[in-house]
Design an enzyme around this catalytic site. Structure first.
Site, PDB file in Angstrom:
ATOM      1  CG  LEU A 196      -1.383   1.493   1.424  1.00  8.53           C
ATOM      2  CD1 LEU A 196      -3.293   1.130   0.463  1.00  8.53           C
ATOM      3  CD2 LEU A 196      -2.632   1.220   2.400  1.00  8.53           C
ATOM      4  N   GLY A 243       2.425   7.708   2.728  1.00  5.40           N
ATOM      5  CA  GLY A 243       2.366   6.546   3.598  1.00  5.40           C
ATOM      6  C   GLY A 243       0.715   6.365   4.541  1.00  5.40           C
ATOM      7  CD1 TRP A 254       8.602   2.873   3.824  1.00  2.00           C
ATOM      8  CD2 TRP A 254       9.541   1.780   4.982  1.00  2.00           C
ATOM      9  NE1 TRP A 254       8.794   4.230   4.048  1.00  2.00           N
ATOM     10  CE2 TRP A 254      11.043   3.322   4.359  1.00  2.00           C
ATOM     11  CE3 TRP A 254      11.153   1.011   4.941  1.00  2.00           C
ATOM     12  CZ2 TRP A 254      12.165   3.708   5.163  1.00  2.00           C
ATOM     13  CZ3 TRP A 254      12.314   2.007   5.225  1.00  2.00           C
ATOM     14  CH2 TRP A 254      12.797   2.898   5.406  1.00  2.00           C
ATOM     15  CB  ILE A 255       6.223  -4.431   0.809  1.00  2.00           C
ATOM     16  CG1 ILE A 255       5.515  -2.914   0.119  1.00  2.00           C
ATOM     17  CG2 ILE A 255       5.320  -4.646   1.356  1.00  2.00           C
ATOM     18  CD1 ILE A 255       4.336  -1.990   1.044  1.00  2.00           C
ATOM     19  CD  GLU A 257      -1.115  -2.749   9.714  1.00  2.00           C
ATOM     20  OE1 GLU A 257      -1.947  -1.847   9.682  1.00  2.00           O
ATOM     21  OE2 GLU A 257      -0.367  -3.624   9.385  1.00  2.00           O
TER      22      GLU A 257
END
Ligand code: FAD
Length: 389
Positions: A136, A142, A167-168, A368
């Site tokens: 995403l 972000g 950043w996956i 998250e």
């Protein structure tokens, strides 16, 4: 590492069913026997013990709430929370590995996928035979994923995907990626095989946090997928956001597992270590710190438990999840920092787990949804006024 004794100041064990406790204790035993002995080395090397994936599948920690007909264990949300707590007592990298697989890959396929997609992917993901990742975040988007630049363009019976994700988690070890992209300006989800032509996933190296976890970029240059790769039930930003609500729920429980681990390690240490002829734990300042940490950890566990019961009754909100994720991360990080100090010089070595947890939690408080973004989500719900746009 010595045996673990969990703080249970309010007899919370009394609030869990026998089955929930059995699930927790099974995962606890596995962490102690199979994961804790190897985690320090992986953290130092910047690797994840991929050979343990089939064992994790057997334990049932990949998507444990997924119905049994698709290979899951059909567990309730509290059992799932307790699993996350135990996994993160081991390491945030391990819990992240499982959270991505369960909440960010299996959940959207089960929730938004076609029957064929569910039958094709879920059983393999549940056993760990197949690993997934969730793309995403982008280099410039972000906290505001709706601004994403990745696109999917229709070309006959196919879509052609172009863009970069950043950043996956699990990116370089996954066989499939759930990629969020704009189709004529509208966000849609795709199941993309990572061996597709034009797809690459270089790792972000030199991290000092979540070192026992692969974090990668996803680069997609004219990646062609059939139209059947699109998740039919996800249309708009709500699609990825609902996945994040599931994952954040697990994080809220997980990080408190790290806090329990740091608390236990530090309490043992200060009861044994002598300073000026007395155990350090006998002095007033350390006791104040233990009292504060025990209170904060207990309150966070109570919040998580209540949220889990609400979730199982089908009446929890994403802002309630924001409250739990934000609170748990803050409590866990503050606990880890305090414990690191209380371990003295030993606190900066990897021989003690507290420093590793402290470093990991710097990532978890950011990913998250950052602490501040969750603050604004709660603020928006209690005031009725949105302040983050
Ligand atoms: P920014 O959005 O640039 O924020 C920077 C700072 O500004 C933060 O303090 C933030 O709180 C603040 N800020 C931003 N906007 C506002 C505002 N409107 N009001 C007030 N303050 C604001 N992403 C995935 O898609 N999949 C993954 O698997 C994944 N895994 C990750 C693993 C790791 C180890 C890390 C570190 C990140 C991962 N992420 C993943 C990305 C993560 O979700 C983002 O880093 C996070 O959403 C924050 O985005 P950002 O880094 O761009 O920070």
């Amino acid at each position: 590492m010595s045996a673990f004794t969990q703080l249970d100041y309010l007899d919370l064990d009394d609030q869990y069913s026998e089955e929930e406790l059995m699930v927790r204790d099974t995962v606890r035993g596995w962490i102690t026997e199979r994961f804790n002995p190897v985690v320090m080395e992986h953290f130092e090397e910047g690797t994840f013990p991929m050979e343990l994936a089939p064992e994790l599948g057997e334990l049932g920690v990949f998507g444990p709430t997924t119905p049994e007909e698709y290979g899951g264990a059909g567990m309730n949300s509290v059992a799932y929370g307790l699993i996350c707590q135990e996994l993160e007592r081991g390491d945030s990298g391990l819990r992240s590995f499982c959270s991505v697989q369960g909440s960010l890959v299996m959940w959207p396929i089960h929730e938004y996928g076609s029957e064929e997609q569910k039958r094709e992917y879920l059983p393999k993901l549940a056993t760990g035979e197949m690993i997934g990742c969730f793309g995403l975040t982008e280099p410039d988007f972000g906290s505001n994923p709706g601004g994403m630049l990745t696109t999917a363009r229709k070309d006959g019976n196919d879509y052609i995907i172009n863009g970069r994700k950043m950043w996956i988690t699990n990116g370089s070890v996954a066989q499939i990626a759930i990629v969020w992209a704009k189709v004529e300006g509208r966000i849609r989800g795709f199941i993309v095989p990572t061996d597709a032509k034009g797809f690459s996933a270089p790792n972000h190296n030199h991290k000092w946090s979540l070192r026992a976890s692969y974090t990668s970029e996803l680069v997609m240059e004219d990646v062609r997928v059939p139209a059947s790769a699109m998740l039919p039930g996800a249309d708009g930003l709500r699609g990825p956001l609902q996945c994040l609500t599931q994952a954040r729920y697990g994080i809220a429980w997980g990080v408190i597992g790290s806090a329990y681990a740091c608390f236990d390690e530090t309490l043992r240490y200060q009861k044994e270590r002598i300073s000026f002829d007395k155990p350090i734990a006998a002095y007033q300042i350390p006791q104040m710190k233990f009292a504060n940490m025990a209170t904060d950890i207990t309150c966070a566990s109570l919040l998580n438990l209540r949220l889990g019961r609400l979730k199982d009754e089908g009446r929890f909100t994403s802002a309630q999840v924001s409250m739990a994720k934000r609170n748990s991360c803050k409590v866990a990080l503050e606990t880890a920092r305090t414990c690191r100090d209380m371990l003295g010089a030993n606190g900066v070595t990897l021989e003690y787990q507290t420093g590793r947890h402290m470093l990991n939690l710097e990532s978890v408080i950011t990913y998250e949804g950052t602490h501040d973004i969750h603050t604004l989500a709660i603020g928006a719900e209690v005031t009725g006024i949105m302040a983050f746009r």
